[in-house]
Design a protein around this motif. Structure first.
Motif, PDB file in Angstrom:
ATOM      1  N   VAL A 171      -1.525  61.899 -30.200  1.00  0.00           N
ATOM      2  CA  VAL A 171      -1.641  62.020 -31.657  1.00  0.00           C
ATOM      3  C   VAL A 171      -1.107  63.367 -32.140  1.00  0.00           C
ATOM      4  N   ARG A 172      -1.385  64.433 -31.389  1.00  0.00           N
ATOM      5  CA  ARG A 172      -0.863  65.755 -31.776  1.00  0.00           C
ATOM      6  C   ARG A 172       0.664  65.779 -31.701  1.00  0.00           C
ATOM      7  N   ALA A 173       1.227  65.122 -30.683  1.00  0.00           N
ATOM      8  CA  ALA A 173       2.679  65.113 -30.547  1.00  0.00           C
ATOM      9  C   ALA A 173       3.345  64.280 -31.646  1.00  0.00           C
ATOM     10  N   VAL A 174       2.703  63.204 -32.046  1.00  0.00           N
ATOM     11  CA  VAL A 174       3.243  62.389 -33.146  1.00  0.00           C
ATOM     12  C   VAL A 174       3.250  63.193 -34.438  1.00  0.00           C
ATOM     13  N   ASP A 175       2.137  63.870 -34.705  1.00  0.00           N
ATOM     14  CA  ASP A 175       2.036  64.823 -35.823  1.00  0.00           C
ATOM     15  C   ASP A 175       2.454  64.197 -37.151  1.00  0.00           C
ATOM     16  N   ARG A 176       1.874  63.052 -37.447  1.00  0.00           N
ATOM     17  CA  ARG A 176       2.100  62.398 -38.734  1.00  0.00           C
ATOM     18  C   ARG A 176       0.748  62.209 -39.431  1.00  0.00           C
ATOM     19  N   PRO A 177       0.672  62.404 -40.739  1.00  0.00           N
ATOM     20  CA  PRO A 177      -0.622  62.320 -41.428  1.00  0.00           C
ATOM     21  C   PRO A 177      -1.271  60.945 -41.367  1.00  0.00           C
ATOM     22  N   ASN A 178      -0.484  59.896 -41.151  1.00  0.00           N
ATOM     23  CA  ASN A 178      -1.065  58.555 -41.123  1.00  0.00           C
ATOM     24  C   ASN A 178      -1.287  58.036 -39.698  1.00  0.00           C
ATOM     25  N   VAL A 179      -1.313  58.938 -38.718  1.00  0.00           N
ATOM     26  CA  VAL A 179      -1.615  58.555 -37.331  1.00  0.00           C
ATOM     27  C   VAL A 179      -2.818  59.354 -36.840  1.00  0.00           C
TER      28      VAL A 179
END
Length: 290
Positions: A171-179
């Motif tokens: 989740v930190r690597a994705v770093d998108r507000p909706n994830v």
């Protein structure tokens, strides 16, 4: 916290129509809709009818369950037919969600889904790379629908993402507000019979989008399957410790009861849903979560 119902609890003995009426009657605040039960509902009803129910009901929709990823999804090596089928599931949830006011979608990492098929064999490096890639693309596709993605670790050996730490890294690597996350008490426990939920305190608290709550039968590790889930008030999962960690993290969202128990499916939804509410509410009240 708010009390939610996941349709898996009475999956084989109910319908979405029945669940809506019975959840409203029992006192649930939210319902998590299964995609298969939604598809069945739409054979007899329209999306507009579903939206009209929620417009006049105290019960509100939360997450859709669930999109099951596979490693090659949305890659150059993806199978076109398989990709199309999964994207259609995703599109259905997003479009219906926009119509009825649902803004969350459960996303399950790649699993070896055959119970007798042995552990997941892919490497963590490949899993990490694939999950980040897929979630970034799904995040982009979800944005026009105001849809949030709830990434769900599953702790048993047949899963590619087994721990809070692994899910957090993705989740930190994705770093998108909706994830963000959905944390499931039994799926965390499945990783070696873990009743230590303190790792919840290490994640970004605003990324906890949903919670699933249940206990499970006390059986040997080799027999710990999803069919062993049970309502709170009995069983081996320390649901109190789980809820206390969520409280400490400042979580105040939905807590959804989710079981896949054949014993419950053999009963009626008129038995399952009130008992799901009563036992979940009791666990939340006992831990000062209401």
């Amino acid at each position: 916290m708010f009390i939610s119902y996941n349709e898996a609890c009475a999956r084989d003995c109910s319908t979405l129509e029945q669940d809506l009426v019975l959840c409203e009657k029992a006192g649930f605040d939210y319902i998590e809709i299964r995609l298969d039960m939604l598809t069945d509902y739409l054979k007899r009803h329209t999306v507009e009818e579903l939206a009209a129910f929620f417009c006049t009901s105290r019960l509100k929709p939360h997450a859709f369950n669930a999109l099951y990823l596979y490693p090659e999804f949305l890659s150059e090596g993806d199978d076109e037919a398989r990709q199309k089928e999964l994207l259609e599931e995703f599109r259905l949830g997003c479009e219906v969600g926009r119509a009825i006011g649902s803004h969350y979608f459960i996303i399950v990492p790649p699993l070896q889904r055959e119970p007798a098929g042995g552990p997941y064999t892919g490497s963590w490096e490949d899993t990490f790379s694939n999950c980040v890639r897929i979630l970034k693309e799904l995040s982009r596709r979800a944005e026009p629908y105001d849809m949030n993605l709830c990434f769900e670790l599953v702790g048993f050996e047949r899963s590619s993402v087994r721990s809070i730490g692994q899910a957090d890294a993705v989740v930190r690597a994705v770093d998108r507000p909706n994830v963000g996350f959905v944390f499931d008490s039994y799926n965390i426990f499945l990783n070696g019979g873990c009743n230590d939920f303190s790792a919840i305190g290490s994640v970004q608290p605003e990324k906890i989008f949903a919670v699933h709550l249940m206990s499970a039968d006390d059986v040997p590790e080799a027999q710990r399957g999803q069919d062993k889930r049970c309502f709170c008030g009995r069983g081996v999962v320390d649901t109190g410790a789980f809820l206390q960690e969520l409280k400490a993290a400042g979580y105040s969202g939905i807590v959804s009861v989710e079981t896949f128990r054949p014993e419950y499916w053999a009963k009626t939804p008129e038995w399952v849903i009130p008992n799901a509410y009563k036992t979940t509410r009791a666990a939340l009240a006992e831990n000062g979560c209401l």
